[in-house]
Structures are given as C-alpha cells and as structure tokens.
Write an enzyme that holds these catalytic residues in place. Structure first.
Site, PDB file in Angstrom:
ATOM      1  N   TRP A  98      10.999   2.061  19.063  1.00  0.00           N
ATOM      2  CA  TRP A  98      10.085   2.448  20.124  1.00  0.00           C
ATOM      3  C   TRP A  98       9.606   1.265  20.963  1.00  0.00           C
ATOM      4  CZ3 TRP A  98       7.639   4.568  15.241  1.00  0.00           C
ATOM      5  CH2 TRP A  98       8.325   5.732  14.816  1.00  0.00           C
ATOM      6  N   GLU A 138      -4.923  -1.479   4.737  1.00  0.00           N
ATOM      7  CA  GLU A 138      -4.257  -0.824   3.613  1.00  0.00           C
ATOM      8  C   GLU A 138      -2.756  -0.774   3.903  1.00  0.00           C
ATOM      9  OE1 GLU A 138      -3.598   3.004   5.070  1.00  0.00           O
ATOM     10  OE2 GLU A 138      -3.705   1.252   6.378  1.00  0.00           O
ATOM     11  N   GLU A 166      -1.430  -0.349   7.347  1.00  0.00           N
ATOM     12  CA  GLU A 166      -1.656  -1.479   8.243  1.00  0.00           C
ATOM     13  C   GLU A 166      -2.524  -1.165   9.450  1.00  0.00           C
ATOM     14  OE1 GLU A 166       2.008  -4.177   7.661  1.00  0.00           O
ATOM     15  OE2 GLU A 166       2.740  -2.286   8.470  1.00  0.00           O
TER      16      GLU A 166
END
Length: 720
Positions: free
Chosen positions: A332, A453, A456
């Site tokens: 992307w 976490e 991210e």
C-alpha cells in the site's frame, strides 16, 4: 486460460548480427521524471540462490518481475523488469497488461518460476532464477506470434538502486544498459544484444511512454539520463516467428564496470546452466531437513510445507547471516507515499517479534542452524540500553524506534527454545530483562505497560505483551540456572510472578459491553479495565472508542506461553466474544481480524490503505491467517486435535497460485464479490510470519502439542 507455450523445440535466436542496431545518442531532456513508486505487495514469486556469492533476490507481481533486492534484503534495487510487445502498428502491450499465470518451473520446491502471458496475437513464457555464482537475475524469454506476423519485443527496466529511484543515472556501456547511483550499479544485457535502445524519465520520455504514444515505435533514442527517475528500454532480437527465444540478464555491482562484468559472465554461463545449479543448491538444502510431518498427507499440503520452508530460508540476508526480513514487499502506501515512507520500508526489515516466529518455524522444520543464526543476529543488533528496536535494517541499523516490550522479550523465548545458556548469550539477555524491569513510560507507567503492543499502534497494558514478558523472564531464569548463574535469577522470577498475579486486574473487564462475565480486552490505556477510558483506534477510524469495547485474541498468548490453563473460564468466555465480534467465515475457512474496528487494510473499493490522504475516510483491516494458527495451537492444548487440523487446512486454503501465504485475506465486505473472499489481499505476500505459523502448526499436530510451548513456564504457573 490456454496451456503455456512449450519450451522444448523452440527455435533459438540467431547470432547478434541479425538486424542493424540503432545507436542511441544525446541526453534525455525533462528530468527528473515522476517520483518513484514500487509495485503492489501481492507477490507471486520470490527467489534467490542458496549461495552467499549471489546477494540478489527477485520478486514477481502482476505478470512481471517486480522489485529486485541488492546488495541486501533491506535495499530494493529496481521496481520492475518486463517485456513490451508490439506489432509496430496496432497494439503496444506489456506483459502486465495481458493475461498471466505464474507457476513453479523447477524440481522439488526450488524457487524458480515460469510466467505465462498472452496478449493481442502473441504469447510469452518467461522463466526466472538467479545465478548462484554472482549477483544477477537471469530471465529466459520466449515469445511467439500467434498470427504469423512479426513482432517487436522490448525489455523495460525501471531501476531503483540503493532503495531510491529518484537519483539514478543511466547510459550504455559495452553493449549493456547501465544504471548507477552513488552506491551501486546495474547492467541490463541480452544474449544477442539490443537492436535499439533508449533511456528517459518516467512518464516524460521513457521508452514505454514513447512506445505507447507512437504505435510501438521509439521516436527518440537517448543515450543518457539522470540523475532522476530513469527508465531503460532495449529491443531484443526477437520477432516471434523465426527468432523466438533469448536470455536477458540483470547484473549488479558496486560500480558500473562490475555490474557489466557480472551480467556478461552470467550470459556466457547461460540460463539452463545457472538454473541447474540454482535448483541443485535448493534441493541439497531441503534434502538435509526432515521430511514433512505425517499430518500433511496430500501432495498439495506437502508442496505448501516445502514452499513455506523455502520462503523462510530465502528471507535471510546473505551479508548479515540470521537477519530474516518480514516480507519482500512494500504494501500500500509504504511503497508509494513518501509522506508515510520517506525511505523504503518497513516490511523488508528485521523485527525481533517476526524473527522469533521465523526462527521457531525453521527450528520446527529441522533447520536449527538457521534459528541459531537468527539468535546470533539478535545479539549483534541489541541496542546499548538493552532493548531491541521496533525494527531495523539487516545490518542492525534501527529504522523505526518505538519501544515494544514484546520485541525485547521474544529473544529470551527463542534462546530458551535453543537452550542457549552460554555466558555471552546470557549477558545480552540479562541486559534486555533489566531494561524491561526498569522501564517507565512517558506517561509514568512502569512495565509491563508498553509504549506499543504487538500491533504497533497503541500504548497500554496488553495481554499478549504481558504474556511474552512473563514467559521471557521465567525462561531467562531457567537459562541462568543452566548456565551457572541461578543465584542471580530471583529478581526476574519475582517480577514475573508479580505480573502473572496482576495481569487480570490490568486487562480483564467485568462490566464491559460484550459480556456480563469477565473477558480480556485488547488493552487498557491505564490498567483499569472497568473504566470507560477512551482512545483513538487510528487507521481512518473516526472518533474515540471505549477500551472495554475493543477485543482481540492476544490473550491466547497467555495459554500458548504456559501462563494460563486452556480451560481458564476467562479465556473461554473471551474466546466466545472474539468469535462473535471479530471472526469471519470465508470459503477458506474461519479467520479473524486483529481487533475490533481495525482499519489497517484496503479501502471499500479495494484501493490501497493510506492514512496520509484526507479524501480516504474508511479502510478495513481484513482477516489474518496467522490467527488460525494461533487458534490451532490453543486447540491442541485443549486436546482437540481435530479442530487444530482444520485450522491448518484453513491457512493452506489462503495460499495463492504459487503457494505464497498472505498477511491478510478478503473478508465478506466490499470489494467482495469483485474479489474472492478468503484469498490474499494486496497486503504483504508472502508474509514470513504466516509461513512460519503454518510450519509450526504442522509440526505441533505431529507432536500433539505446540512445538514452541515453554514447559518451564507451565511448570511454574500451571503445575507448581
């Protein structure tokens, strides 16, 4: 699609004297050209030799060769290389414009590929390998006219040396088309040379722009261009009738002369000889590993198993042993938007968390040496204060610099799996553990609160992060005992025990909206799971959410790592909730989202994820096959082998035509039915984590329990 054109019995191109070469001259105007962008991430091919002498990797996507990497796996060296075919009158087509099918072309799972393409009155077969003796990619090109009319065949190459495609220069040298920047060079060469060539700036006057605007003819033959975003085009001595086959080589070097020399030597060796050595190298590697586990009964399952081993093995950098990247792709906006990715990244980097999965996957498959190299790389790349960076280039240079405590924990888990209790390893691991124990966030929270976490995107108290930290400290204490340092282990065990007793109080809600019974949250921002603390999910999700409304399946790490029993009532209730809230049934089985409301995925019309464009209001995070593997490991710990076997089949069902496993698969939301639910999106494909999860679950089924289960943790908290 029609059957591929047969390779046997095809006429070889005649000697280089056929035709008169049009000599390029002058400098192309109009630089620097359109800014560089990379190909989509849904790769159908990924290959390299097994040799250190050949530090080059290639990918295939969309009917063409997409990115190559040189001199290491963190450094893209080109964006695409493909054929352009025209009759010089009525059509001009690239391989990527027509029908295409990619399939393996070598024996035993060696990562060589055949790409079969069709267009207006033509068919083409291209095969791809790297030269095991040097840094080059060889392409066997075969083109046939299906009408009997002669064709013109060009090869188009878009360099992006040193990961930056906007500062390259290009020129002819010794019959090859050379590109270079300050750090590297490439040389495009053809077996019988080029009859005409040009170089220009992307979307200004490059060869494809000229051909497409002039009915298949080059109006200008520029010799030089750059620095800028240069594109090279050379016409092969093929007509699709009497001359149908040719070898093309893309060679690399630090300087132009080295790249030219490399390309010419590979041409002299020839495609067949290089492909034979390439195949033998992979067969020798695979022959040194155990056979696939017996639970893989069908040839297709065994082929996917081999493809997974090969994908992981190919993901190791050759200049930096043990540096395995997450994926040879740039999904992307990471490949197209300089605002999000000023440098290329971030998937072709090393992540300690992904490296743990890759290492344990290869260890399960019998390649202990690779897992040891991964461990050694982690020791080399540890930062001075003891933690591991969010991710880093293959040479250890930090790239993104946020702190994720699970990435400092996983090296301890991998070391325990490898029984690495030597003094050097323990010294590094203790530094990591001390960093965790002393950690305090900017908000004032102490560990196991983590600034990020495992997804991210958020800070907080995360069940999956806390699980990895607890297990890591217990595993480290055990390694210290084995290494004669057990007297110093008490502080690590004390912290682990304290966190194990406290984790439900940080992460289990008893008044949330999903159940009247306790359940795990994705995370809490403040360690108060019954408080309606709000936070922004991000990823094009407007507004704030109550932390009690967001769930994920990260709590399964508490079971997989031996901290909670599989039949724990909070675990079971939480599973009911995640199955109801974040699972989706597809033709490839049931799969799960990362968490409630995830927006890390394509737009509803299938266009790429981006968070840097105001007109993009909605993106949908799709389902991840890795969660089927995590669920299967949990089911094995419940004694439910039948369900775990089904999860393995579900992962396998997401594989593409060349057995590459994706990061995400389409769910039941738009753009379905235009795309096929349960098959890979344009997310990172192949994803090493997915392949590693497949290998681990296969061997876990064979052995009846998860292969990376840290028994020392379970003995302390479940059987103590």
């Amino acid at each position: 699609m029609a059957a591929p054109v047969p390779l046997a019995g095809v006429a070889r191109a005649e000697s280089a004297g056929a035709g008169t070469a049009a000599k390029p001259s002058g400098e192309a105007p109009g630089g620097p050209g359109t800014s560089a962008a990379f190909a989509p991430a849904d790769k159908t091919g990924f290959g390299t030799s097994r040799t250190k002498e050949s530090p080059v990797w290639f990918t295939l996507q969309g009917g063409r060769m997409s990115e190559t990497y040189y001199p290491d796996l963190s450094t893209p060296a080109s964006r695409q290389t493909q054929l352009v075919i025209t009759d010089g009158k009525t059509f001009v087509e690239r391989l990527s414009d027509g029908e295409a099918r990619t399939e393996p072309c070598l024996q035993g799972g060696a990562p060589g590929y055949r790409l079969t393409s069709r267009g207006t009155g033509w068919s083409a077969v291209t095969r791809y390998v790297t030269d095991p003796e040097r840094a080059s990619v060889l392409i066997d090109v075969e083109v046939r006219s299906e009408t009997g009319a002669p064709l013109q065949v060009f090869v188009l190459h878009d360099p992006s040396l040193s990961g930056e495609g906007n500062d390259d220069s290009a020129f002819p040298q010794d019959g090859t088309l050379v590109a270079k920047d300050k750090h590297a060079a490439s040389a495009l060469a053809a077996q019988d040379g080029f009859t005409e060539s040009t170089v220009g700036y992307l979307d200004v006057n490059d060869g494809w722009t000229q051909l497409s605007e002039n009915n298949g003819r080059l109006k200008h033959h520029y010799a030089t261009a750059g620095p800028g975003n240069v594109v090279q085009v050379g016409r092969l001595r093929l007509d699709g009738c009497t001359r149908t086959r040719q070898t093309v080589v893309l060679g690399f070097g630090e300087k132009a002369a080295e790249a030219v020399r490399t390309a010419k030597r590979s041409l002299r060796r020839g495609f067949d000889a290089a492909a034979g050595a390439y195949e033998r190298g992979w067969l020798e590697y695979l022959g040194g590993l155990p056979k696939a586990p017996g639970c893989l009964r069908t040839p297709s399952d065994q082929a996917l198993y081999t493809a997974s081993v090969v994908m992981l093995a190919a993901s190791e950098d050759k200049l930096n042993p043990g540096a395995f990247i997450a994926s040879p792709s740039m999904p992307w906006a990471f490949g197209t938007d300089r605002g999000i990715a000023p440098e290329t990244g971030s998937y072709h980097l090393v992540w300690a968390r992904d490296l743990y999965h890759i290492g344990t996957g290869l260890l399960a498959a019998g390649d202990r040496a690779a897992a040891d190299r991964a461990m050694d790389h982690l020791l080399r790349s540890q930062l001075p204060d003891g933690h591991w960076s969010q991710n880093h280039k293959v040479d250890g240079t930090p790239f993104w610099t946020n702190i994720q405590l699970d990435e400092t924990s996983t090296p301890m888990l991998l070391a325990w799996m490898l029984d690495r209790h030597d003094a050097k390893t323990l010294r590094h691991l203790r530094r990591g553990a001390d960093f965790i124990l002393k950690f305090k966030s900017e908000e004032g929270y102490k560990a196991p609160f983590s600034p990020q976490e495992r997804w991210e995107e958020q800070s907080g108290y995360s069940p999956s992060t806390i699980a990895s930290a607890i297990a890591a400290l217990v595993c480290l204490a055990d390694l210290m005992r084995r290494g004669g340092q057990g007297d110093d282990a008490a502080k690590y065990l004390e912290a682990a025990d304290k966190w194990q007793e406290s984790l439900d109080g940080w992460t289990v809600s008893t008044n949330g909206p999903h159940s009247s019974e306790p359940y795990y949250l994705r995370l809490t921002k403040d360690g108060k799971p019954n408080a309606g603390t709000e936070y922004e999910l991000g990823n094009n999700t407007d507004g704030k959410v109550d932390q009690r409304s967001v769930v994920d399946a990260g709590f399964l790490e508490l079971v997989r790592l031996g901290i909670k029993p599989a039949d724990d009532p909070v675990i079971r209730n939480s599973l009911k909730i995640v199955d109801r809230e974040i699972s989706v049934d597809t033709p490839s089985g049931r799969h799960w989202y990362r968490y409630s409301g995830d927006g890390y995925g394509e737009q509803p019309n299938g266009e790429p994820w981006n968070v840097n464009r105001p007109e993009i209001k909605t993106t949908y995070g799709r389902a991840w096959p890795i969660f089927s593997g995590e669920r299967g490991e949990y089911e094995l710990l419940c004694g439910d082998r039948h369900s775990a076997q089904g999860r393995l089949r579900d992962i396998a069902a997401t594989a593409g035509e060349t057995l590459m496993l994706p990061e995400q698969v389409w769910d039941d939301r738009p753009p379905v039915p235009e795309v096929r639910s349960g098959k890979g999106t344009a997310s990172a494909t192949p994803l090493a984590w997915t392949h590693a999860q497949y290998l681990r679950l296969a061997w876990s089924l064979e052995r009846g329990t998860p292969v990376e289960y840290p028994t020392v943790v379970a003995e302390r908290y479940l059987h103590g």
